[in-house]
Design an enzyme around this catalytic site. Structure first.
Site, short mmCIF file in Angstrom:
data_model
loop_
_atom_site.label_atom_id
_atom_site.label_comp_id
_atom_site.label_asym_id
_atom_site.label_seq_id
_atom_site.Cartn_x
_atom_site.Cartn_y
_atom_site.Cartn_z
N ASP A 221 0.85 -1.20 0.00
CA ASP A 221 0.00 0.00 0.00
C ASP A 221 0.88 1.24 0.00
O ASP A 221 2.11 1.16 0.11
CB ASP A 221 -0.95 0.00 1.20
CG ASP A 221 -2.33 0.56 0.85
OD1 ASP A 221 -2.38 1.59 0.14
OD2 ASP A 221 -3.34 -0.01 1.27
N GLY A 246 4.39 1.27 -1.69
CA GLY A 246 4.44 1.59 -3.11
C GLY A 246 3.07 1.94 -3.68
O GLY A 246 2.05 1.84 -3.00
N PHE A 248 0.63 0.73 -6.63
CA PHE A 248 0.54 -0.47 -7.46
C PHE A 248 0.37 -0.18 -8.95
O PHE A 248 0.49 -1.07 -9.78
CB PHE A 248 -0.52 -1.45 -6.97
CG PHE A 248 -1.90 -0.90 -6.68
CD1 PHE A 248 -2.57 -0.07 -7.56
CD2 PHE A 248 -2.55 -1.25 -5.50
CE1 PHE A 248 -3.84 0.40 -7.30
CE2 PHE A 248 -3.83 -0.78 -5.22
CZ PHE A 248 -4.48 0.05 -6.12
N HIS A 266 -13.28 -2.04 -8.19
CA HIS A 266 -14.51 -1.25 -8.34
C HIS A 266 -14.24 0.26 -8.26
O HIS A 266 -15.14 1.05 -8.54
CB HIS A 266 -15.57 -1.69 -7.33
CG HIS A 266 -15.34 -1.24 -5.92
ND1 HIS A 266 -16.33 -1.28 -4.96
CD2 HIS A 266 -14.24 -0.76 -5.28
CE1 HIS A 266 -15.87 -0.83 -3.81
NE2 HIS A 266 -14.60 -0.52 -3.98
#
Length: 358
Positions: A221, A246, A248, A266
């Site tokens: 995260d 980091g 993603f 989502h």
């Protein structure tokens, strides 16, 4: 003559004798939400839990620092909503928590929804004030609701340290209730090295290590999320959960047997989802897999109504939407994954599993 005209009018208007019960309930739905939100915010359920006996409206009003008149009305509404029990002896009406209120609406409960309710009240509710604008414009409403740009979605979502912590507490409470169901929807025991992308508070990682004693989980995260998770949610004593900082979409992903993306896709458009899943596919070990945890729409989008409403929430809050299992399968296939399956849990969130061939 007038009598005949009146009769004809009644016959020609079949709706004359109808009562719009459901529509009126929908119109007043927000009244119920705010009653629950305010009762939690004022600490009504906490006071009753601590008292260990039924309390009168006067006692509760003094404990929460509120007017007697307002407290009496709030308590009566909570009793009507079956969140409080009423006790009528010889004196004034007294109140106690129902079992569900004690378990889910008090701050001290291990499966409390208190933080989720606070986030709904103070963030989501404000965004929904601009739902009409969101539908017209086709984009989220952070700028109108909070005066912040949403060009960077998570800069808007985490617009302050306090707001970030509130969001993490929301996720923590959700996975404390639903996490076990989604990580056991499939047998994940073959996957020993797991990476939870956007793992936030670590609640789902804890569910994984509990369900699968031989696995380890890396929470990937943003740096400030990792820092907050270490400070508030995951103790150093849990040696099977580690962290990797980091973004993603930009930074290299740790190699793993299984990647979990829980309530991640989502948030994003199809194009961004395929971009992220392709990065996951490239990092994934041969024979590995990706687990998507999302609220699934029925094929054709006909329901469930809760997920349809969640999709509207994605409109006011993010760039994404809720999808069907087939739509998630298509995203996985576009990124290179195969053998996609899905499982319904019977709760809010479901599971979709895609494989990387050996």
């Amino acid at each position: 003559m007038a009598e005949n005209q009146e009769g004809a009018s009644s016959e020609g208007n079949p709706a004359a004798d109808m009562y719009p019960k459901k529509i009126l309930e929908y119109m007043e739905g927000f009244l119920i939400s705010k009653t629950v939100f305010s009762s939690c915010e004022l600490g009504v359920f906490d006071v009753l839990l601590a008292a260990e006996r039924p309390l009168s409206a006067e006692e509760i009003s003094q404990a929460i620092g509120a007017s007697l008149d307002g407290t009496e009305r709030l308590l009566a509404a909570c009793a009507g909503l079956q969140l409080l029990n009423t006790h009528r002896d010889n004196g004034p009406v007294c109140y106690s928590n129902t079992e569900q209120a004690s378990v889910y609406l008090t701050r001290s409960s291990p499966v409390s929804l208190y933080q989720s309710i606070q986030y709904s009240s103070r963030t989501i509710y404000l965004c929904w004030h601009y739902l009409t604008d969101a539908v017209r414009e086709g984009r989220n409403q952070y700028e109108k609701a909070f005066g912040v740009s949403s060009n960077d979605l998570f800069q808007a979502l985490y617009r302050s340290d306090e707001e970030m912590l509130k969001f993490m507490q929301l996720m923590n409470s959700i996975w404390n209730i639903c996490g076990k169901d989604v990580v056991t929807a499939f047998d994940l025991s073959p996957f020993k090295i797991i990476c939870d992308l956007g793992g936030c508070s670590g609640a789902l990682a804890k569910q994984c290590t509990s369900a699968y004693p031989e696995c380890t989980v890396t929470i990937f995260d943003l740096p400030k999320v990792v820092c907050t998770s270490r400070e508030h949610f995951v103790t150093e004593a849990n040696q099977r959960i580690t962290f990797h900082e980091g973004d993603f979409f930009k930074d290299p992903l740790p190699e793993a047997d299984l990647y979990i993306l829980a309530r991640i896709l989502h948030d994003w458009t199809d194009e961004r989802c395929i971009e992220l899943l392709t990065r996951v596919y490239n990092a994934c070990k041969p024979g590995g897999a990706v687990l998507l945890v999302e609220a699934l729409l029925h094929e054709g989008g006909s329901g469930p109504v809760t997920v349809q409403l969640y999709s509207l929430n994605m409109l006011v809050q993010t760039e994404g939407k809720e999808r069907t299992a087939a739509q998630y399968a298509a995203l996985l296939t576009a990124a290179g994954f195969s053998g996609t399956q899905h499982r319904l849990t019977g709760k809010i969130y479901d599971a979709v599993l895609g494989h990387k061939e050996t």
